[in-house]
Enzyme design. Structure first.
Site, PDB file in Angstrom:
ATOM      1  N   GLY A  37       0.826  -1.206   0.000  1.00 32.97           N
ATOM      2  CA  GLY A  37       0.000   0.000   0.000  1.00 32.97           C
ATOM      3  C   GLY A  37       0.853   1.245   0.000  1.00 32.97           C
ATOM      4  N   LYS A  38       1.911   1.231   0.823  1.00 29.89           N
ATOM      5  CA  LYS A  38       2.847   2.360   0.827  1.00 29.89           C
ATOM      6  C   LYS A  38       3.516   2.504  -0.538  1.00 29.89           C
ATOM      7  CE  LYS A  38       4.846   2.392   5.524  1.00 29.89           C
ATOM      8  NZ  LYS A  38       6.173   2.275   6.177  1.00 29.89           N
ATOM      9  N   GLU A  70      13.536  -3.181  12.685  1.00 27.76           N
ATOM     10  CA  GLU A  70      13.214  -1.889  13.300  1.00 27.76           C
ATOM     11  C   GLU A  70      13.615  -1.928  14.762  1.00 27.76           C
ATOM     12  OE1 GLU A  70       9.263  -0.386  12.674  1.00 27.76           O
ATOM     13  OE2 GLU A  70       9.230  -1.055  10.574  1.00 27.76           O
ATOM     14  N   ASP A 108       8.977   5.452   7.654  1.00 25.17           N
ATOM     15  CA  ASP A 108       8.294   4.915   8.826  1.00 25.17           C
ATOM     16  C   ASP A 108       7.177   5.887   9.181  1.00 25.17           C
ATOM     17  OD1 ASP A 108       8.785   2.434  10.400  1.00 25.17           O
ATOM     18  OD2 ASP A 108       8.384   3.826  12.041  1.00 25.17           O
ATOM     19  N   GLY A 153      -4.191   0.449   6.185  1.00 28.65           N
ATOM     20  CA  GLY A 153      -4.079   0.596   7.634  1.00 28.65           C
ATOM     21  C   GLY A 153      -5.260   1.285   8.305  1.00 28.65           C
ATOM     22  N   ASP A 172      -6.690   4.076   7.586  1.00 25.41           N
ATOM     23  CA  ASP A 172      -7.446   5.031   6.765  1.00 25.41           C
ATOM     24  C   ASP A 172      -8.959   5.019   7.029  1.00 25.41           C
ATOM     25  OD1 ASP A 172      -5.274   6.208   5.582  1.00 25.41           O
ATOM     26  OD2 ASP A 172      -5.343   4.997   3.761  1.00 25.41           O
ATOM     27  N   LYS A 224      -6.342  11.712  -1.172  1.00 28.31           N
ATOM     28  CA  LYS A 224      -5.563  11.353   0.026  1.00 28.31           C
ATOM     29  C   LYS A 224      -4.124  11.869  -0.107  1.00 28.31           C
ATOM     30  CE  LYS A 224      -3.429   7.836   2.845  1.00 28.31           C
ATOM     31  NZ  LYS A 224      -3.056   6.454   3.126  1.00 28.31           N
ATOM     32  N   HIS A 268       0.116  12.712   5.304  1.00 30.77           N
ATOM     33  CA  HIS A 268       1.465  12.758   5.862  1.00 30.77           C
ATOM     34  C   HIS A 268       2.484  12.204   4.870  1.00 30.77           C
ATOM     35  CE1 HIS A 268      -0.410   8.950   6.348  1.00 30.77           C
ATOM     36  NE2 HIS A 268       0.561   8.378   7.004  1.00 30.77           N
ATOM     37  N   ARG A 269       2.127  11.102   4.201  1.00 28.55           N
ATOM     38  CA  ARG A 269       3.060  10.497   3.233  1.00 28.55           C
ATOM     39  C   ARG A 269       3.213  11.392   2.020  1.00 28.55           C
ATOM     40  NH1 ARG A 269       1.092   6.072   3.473  1.00 28.55           N
ATOM     41  NH2 ARG A 269       2.542   5.430   5.089  1.00 28.55           N
TER      42      ARG A 269
HETATM   43  P1  ITT Z   1       7.568  -1.146   6.257  1.00 29.32           P
HETATM   44  O1  ITT Z   1       8.048  -2.461   5.734  1.00 29.32           O
HETATM   45  O2  ITT Z   1       7.795  -0.003   5.295  1.00 29.32           O
HETATM   46  O3  ITT Z   1       8.088  -0.835   7.647  1.00 29.32           O
HETATM   47  P2  ITT Z   1       5.011  -1.232   7.647  1.00 29.32           P
HETATM   48  O4  ITT Z   1       3.594  -1.455   7.234  1.00 29.32           O
HETATM   49  O5  ITT Z   1       5.584  -2.118   8.705  1.00 29.32           O
HETATM   50  O6  ITT Z   1       5.944  -1.259   6.350  1.00 29.32           O
HETATM   51  P3  ITT Z   1       5.499   0.991   9.412  1.00 29.32           P
HETATM   52  O7  ITT Z   1       6.456   0.170  10.219  1.00 29.32           O
HETATM   53  O8  ITT Z   1       5.896   2.386   9.048  1.00 29.32           O
HETATM   54  O9  ITT Z   1       5.136   0.284   8.039  1.00 29.32           O
HETATM   55  O10 ITT Z   1       4.117   0.978  10.149  1.00 29.32           O
HETATM   56  C1  ITT Z   1       3.231   1.986   9.962  1.00 29.32           C
HETATM   57  C2  ITT Z   1       1.837   1.472  10.158  1.00 29.32           C
HETATM   58  O11 ITT Z   1       1.028   2.649  10.369  1.00 29.32           O
HETATM   59  C3  ITT Z   1       1.294   0.802   8.911  1.00 29.32           C
HETATM   60  O12 ITT Z   1       1.420  -0.575   8.904  1.00 29.32           O
HETATM   61  C4  ITT Z   1      -0.173   1.217   8.963  1.00 29.32           C
HETATM   62  O13 ITT Z   1      -0.847   0.325   9.797  1.00 29.32           O
HETATM   63  C5  ITT Z   1      -0.130   2.583   9.622  1.00 29.32           C
HETATM   64  N1  ITT Z   1      -0.122   3.617   8.583  1.00 29.32           N
HETATM   65  C6  ITT Z   1       0.960   4.212   8.015  1.00 29.32           C
HETATM   66  N2  ITT Z   1       0.599   5.059   7.065  1.00 29.32           N
HETATM   67  C7  ITT Z   1      -0.736   4.991   6.981  1.00 29.32           C
HETATM   68  C8  ITT Z   1      -1.681   5.603   6.157  1.00 29.32           C
HETATM   69  O14 ITT Z   1      -1.342   6.432   5.168  1.00 29.32           O
HETATM   70  N3  ITT Z   1      -2.958   5.314   6.363  1.00 29.32           N
HETATM   71  C9  ITT Z   1      -3.326   4.468   7.321  1.00 29.32           C
HETATM   72  N4  ITT Z   1      -2.501   3.810   8.126  1.00 29.32           N
HETATM   73  C10 ITT Z   1      -1.197   4.077   7.958  1.00 29.32           C
END
Ligand code: ITT
Length: 184
Positions: A11-12, A36, A64, A139, A141, A161, A166-167
């Site tokens: 998703g990211k 991490e 992150d 996540g 959202d 969005k 933030h992203r």
């Molecule tokens: P990485 O491998 O990049 O670390 P991750 O999903 O583990 O992926 P993070 O450690 O940064 O990412 O965790 C951030 C969490 O915060 C992510 O899993 C989502 O649950 C939530 N999150 C981050 N950005 C979000 C967004 O734009 N909208 C909703 N939830 C978000």
């Protein structure tokens, strides 16, 4: 130009590909979960992720992010992913029940090529919805309503969005810094 985004979260990846496109930056994917550290600040996690990502080659991007509920002292914050995987959206809503609903999303993005590192941050303020709404995004959202909106991020189309998130803020800032460093 090309960069490699090291993340386990598709998703990211989709969001960063969209956000970087207007800057002429193509985003490859190294699908891995970087170690991490137990840290209280996103910045410290990103620094550690960048150091670990160096093995993925040159021109790497990491990020992150998390959701910070003010009435819960910033919880889940750096533990956002773990909390989502364990108690889920309903669990977070139960914890926040009867409290002030002010909430913030934060993202810290990092880029590394050789010994050069760039960082950028982005935040967005909002309120917690009373129940999950919408199917887009990732996540938290479905329970995040950005200030000035009635819809959750999950009810918005992706571009709406990205414009507020933030992203979006962190990655647009990072893309400008990468462009300034690497030239056009
Ligand atoms: P990485 O491998 O990049 O670390 P991750 O999903 O583990 O992926 P993070 O450690 O940064 O990412 O965790 C951030 C969490 O915060 C992510 O899993 C989502 O649950 C939530 N999150 C981050 N950005 C979000 C967004 O734009 N909208 C909703 N939830 C978000």
């Amino acid at each position: 130009m090309d960069v490699t985004f090291v993340t386990s979260n598709p998703g990211k990846l989709a969001e960063v590909r969209r956000i970087f496109r207007p800057y002429g930056i193509q985003v490859g994917w190294s699908q891995q979960e970087l170690p991490e550290p137990q840290a209280e600040r996103l910045e410290d996690v990103v620094r550690a992720k960048l150091a670990a990502a160096a093995r993925a080659g040159s021109g790497v991007v990491v990020e992150d992010s998390g959701m910070f509920v003010r009435a819960l002292g910033g919880f889940p914050g750096v533990y956002s992913r773990y909390v989502l995987d364990t108690i889920g959206l309903d669990g977070v809503l139960r914890l926040a029940h009867g409290r002030s609903r002010a909430v913030q999303f934060r993202a810290v993005a990092g880029y590394r090529r050789g010994r050069t590192e760039l960082y950028a941050t982005g935040t967005v303020q909002g309120t917690l919805a009373t129940r999950p709404r919408g199917a887009n995004g990732l996540g938290y959202d479905p329970i995040f309503v950005p200030t000035g909106e009635r819809r959750t991020f999950a009810q918005m189309d992706p571009a709406a969005k990205d414009a507020r998130s933030h992203r979006g803020r962190a990655m647009r800032s990072l893309a400008r810094k990468i462009r300034a460093l690497e030239g056009t």
